[in-house]
Design an enzyme around this catalytic site. Sequence first.
Site, PDB file in Angstrom:
ATOM      1  N   GLU A  66      -6.540   4.934   7.939  1.00 46.41           N
ATOM      2  CA  GLU A  66      -6.277   6.344   7.620  1.00 46.41           C
ATOM      3  C   GLU A  66      -7.495   6.984   6.954  1.00 46.41           C
ATOM      4  O   GLU A  66      -7.779   8.166   7.168  1.00 46.41           O
ATOM      5  CB  GLU A  66      -5.030   6.453   6.721  1.00 46.41           C
ATOM      6  CG  GLU A  66      -3.766   6.199   7.538  1.00 46.41           C
ATOM      7  CD  GLU A  66      -2.641   5.561   6.759  1.00 46.41           C
ATOM      8  OE1 GLU A  66      -2.653   5.588   5.518  1.00 46.41           O
ATOM      9  OE2 GLU A  66      -1.717   5.027   7.419  1.00 46.41           O
ATOM     10  N   ASN A  70       0.875  -1.178   0.000  1.00 49.69           N
ATOM     11  CA  ASN A  70       0.000   0.000   0.000  1.00 49.69           C
ATOM     12  C   ASN A  70       0.911   1.226   0.000  1.00 49.69           C
ATOM     13  O   ASN A  70       1.494   1.562   1.017  1.00 49.69           O
ATOM     14  CB  ASN A  70      -0.886  -0.028   1.246  1.00 49.69           C
ATOM     15  CG  ASN A  70      -1.713   1.245   1.394  1.00 49.69           C
ATOM     16  OD1 ASN A  70      -1.770   2.065   0.485  1.00 49.69           O
ATOM     17  ND2 ASN A  70      -2.353   1.405   2.545  1.00 49.69           N
ATOM     18  N   TRP A  71       1.009   1.847  -1.152  1.00 53.52           N
ATOM     19  CA  TRP A  71       1.937   2.979  -1.267  1.00 53.52           C
ATOM     20  C   TRP A  71       1.405   4.257  -0.625  1.00 53.52           C
ATOM     21  O   TRP A  71       2.122   5.239  -0.526  1.00 53.52           O
ATOM     22  CB  TRP A  71       2.242   3.246  -2.747  1.00 53.52           C
ATOM     23  CG  TRP A  71       3.201   2.268  -3.344  1.00 53.52           C
ATOM     24  CD1 TRP A  71       3.820   1.220  -2.713  1.00 53.52           C
ATOM     25  CD2 TRP A  71       3.676   2.259  -4.706  1.00 53.52           C
ATOM     26  NE1 TRP A  71       4.647   0.561  -3.586  1.00 53.52           N
ATOM     27  CE2 TRP A  71       4.578   1.172  -4.812  1.00 53.52           C
ATOM     28  CE3 TRP A  71       3.425   3.045  -5.823  1.00 53.52           C
ATOM     29  CZ2 TRP A  71       5.225   0.866  -6.012  1.00 53.52           C
ATOM     30  CZ3 TRP A  71       4.071   2.742  -7.018  1.00 53.52           C
ATOM     31  CH2 TRP A  71       4.968   1.667  -7.097  1.00 53.52           C
ATOM     32  N   LYS A  72       0.145   4.283  -0.250  1.00 52.24           N
ATOM     33  CA  LYS A  72      -0.459   5.492   0.330  1.00 52.24           C
ATOM     34  C   LYS A  72      -0.186   6.681  -0.591  1.00 52.24           C
ATOM     35  O   LYS A  72      -0.222   6.528  -1.805  1.00 52.24           O
ATOM     36  CB  LYS A  72       0.050   5.694   1.760  1.00 52.24           C
ATOM     37  CG  LYS A  72      -0.119   4.412   2.602  1.00 52.24           C
ATOM     38  CD  LYS A  72       0.175   4.566   4.054  1.00 52.24           C
ATOM     39  CE  LYS A  72      -0.049   3.235   4.764  1.00 52.24           C
ATOM     40  NZ  LYS A  72       0.180   3.311   6.189  1.00 52.24           N
ATOM     41  N   GLY A  98       2.695   2.321  10.880  1.00 52.02           N
ATOM     42  CA  GLY A  98       3.680   3.396  10.753  1.00 52.02           C
ATOM     43  C   GLY A  98       4.389   3.750  12.044  1.00 52.02           C
ATOM     44  O   GLY A  98       5.000   4.818  12.143  1.00 52.02           O
ATOM     45  N   GLU A 121      -5.265  -4.714  10.611  1.00 48.89           N
ATOM     46  CA  GLU A 121      -4.256  -3.675  10.797  1.00 48.89           C
ATOM     47  C   GLU A 121      -4.543  -2.912  12.090  1.00 48.89           C
ATOM     48  O   GLU A 121      -5.329  -1.947  12.092  1.00 48.89           O
ATOM     49  CB  GLU A 121      -4.277  -2.692   9.621  1.00 48.89           C
ATOM     50  CG  GLU A 121      -3.954  -3.331   8.286  1.00 48.89           C
ATOM     51  CD  GLU A 121      -3.337  -2.327   7.309  1.00 48.89           C
ATOM     52  OE1 GLU A 121      -2.312  -2.654   6.721  1.00 48.89           O
ATOM     53  OE2 GLU A 121      -3.882  -1.218   7.163  1.00 48.89           O
ATOM     54  N   SER A 124       3.616  -2.029  10.372  1.00 48.23           N
ATOM     55  CA  SER A 124       5.067  -2.114  10.645  1.00 48.23           C
ATOM     56  C   SER A 124       5.687  -3.461  10.265  1.00 48.23           C
ATOM     57  O   SER A 124       6.612  -3.928  10.928  1.00 48.23           O
ATOM     58  CB  SER A 124       5.356  -1.778  12.116  1.00 48.23           C
ATOM     59  OG  SER A 124       4.965  -0.445  12.388  1.00 48.23           O
ATOM     60  N   GLY A 172       3.010  -1.053   4.252  1.00 50.63           N
ATOM     61  CA  GLY A 172       3.056   0.358   3.892  1.00 50.63           C
ATOM     62  C   GLY A 172       4.479   0.782   3.569  1.00 50.63           C
ATOM     63  O   GLY A 172       5.009   0.495   2.493  1.00 50.63           O
ATOM     64  N   GLY A 173       5.137   1.425   4.519  1.00 48.05           N
ATOM     65  CA  GLY A 173       6.447   2.041   4.306  1.00 48.05           C
ATOM     66  C   GLY A 173       7.454   1.153   3.581  1.00 48.05           C
ATOM     67  O   GLY A 173       8.097   1.590   2.615  1.00 48.05           O
ATOM     68  N   HIS A 197      -9.384   1.429   5.060  1.00 50.55           N
ATOM     69  CA  HIS A 197      -8.095   1.606   5.740  1.00 50.55           C
ATOM     70  C   HIS A 197      -8.264   2.575   6.913  1.00 50.55           C
ATOM     71  O   HIS A 197      -9.035   3.533   6.835  1.00 50.55           O
ATOM     72  CB  HIS A 197      -7.053   2.140   4.748  1.00 50.55           C
ATOM     73  CG  HIS A 197      -5.666   2.070   5.308  1.00 50.55           C
ATOM     74  ND1 HIS A 197      -5.191   2.993   6.206  1.00 50.55           N
ATOM     75  CD2 HIS A 197      -4.679   1.157   5.127  1.00 50.55           C
ATOM     76  CE1 HIS A 197      -3.949   2.656   6.542  1.00 50.55           C
ATOM     77  NE2 HIS A 197      -3.614   1.547   5.902  1.00 50.55           N
TER      78      HIS A 197
END
Length: 254
Positions: free
Chosen positions: A96, A10-12, A172, A166, A212, A233-234, A94
């Site tokens: 966010e 998930n590149w956000k 994150g 999640e 994470s 993610g990251g 999600h």
Amino acid sequence: MKLKYIIAGNWKLNKGPAEAKAFSGELSKRLAKTSLKNTDIIIAPPFVSLPALMANGFSIGAQDVYWEDKGAFTGEVSAAMLKELGVEYCIVGHSERRQFFNETDRTVNLKVSALLKKNIRPIICIGERLEDRKAGVMYNVARFQLAAALFDVEIKDPVDIAVAYEPVWAIGTGNVATPQQAEDMHEVIRQSLEKHFGIDTGSRIRILYGGSVNEENIEGLIDKDQINGALIGGVSLDLDKFLSIINHIEKRER
Ligand code: 13P
């Protein structure tokens, strides 16, 4: 039962079309050298970068969708439009989006239904906040979110949807859930899926962990029976690390 893993990036709000094109070209090249047995790979970039992904060896996912097909809904993108681009998966709910963009359990449900109608596979995100965990109500929170997301939802095949657990406190933050914390929650999710869809289908829907995940902690997570992949993610922005996660999974004995 061993299910095929999903590793989804998930590149956000990262990587515009040029960067996405370079990344996906390199990813396809590197994947062409391996024959993946255990893993379905998905990359979910921002909407504008979807056309730049040349998916060879992996699938394309969107990060959100609107539930109406068309009309006066400024700023929105429909499932039909995503389908036209070759999108196979779509992240829904999600944390966010719940936190910053007023996503609710009701809108998650509308999006899941709209996607399934267009044969796009929803990846439904659920997970508790830190205060829910501290209060010991995390399983109830997840059960409720999932039940709401699946209201009136039917599927033909277990691969038609995936669920991503999640925990909000793990996203994150570097505070990954322990493999046992994740496994305990995945068992609760599995029970809910079996109740909703019946044992045969519910036992074969893939449940991903997200929050994470990195190339070091993936091994412990994936050792658990009910963890069928990861939503990353990251670390998914770094090609070497992302591939290293895939390699960890591919070298496992099935
Ligand atoms: P991180 O892997 O950066 O914690 O993000 C997880 C996530 O939100 C994936 O959807």
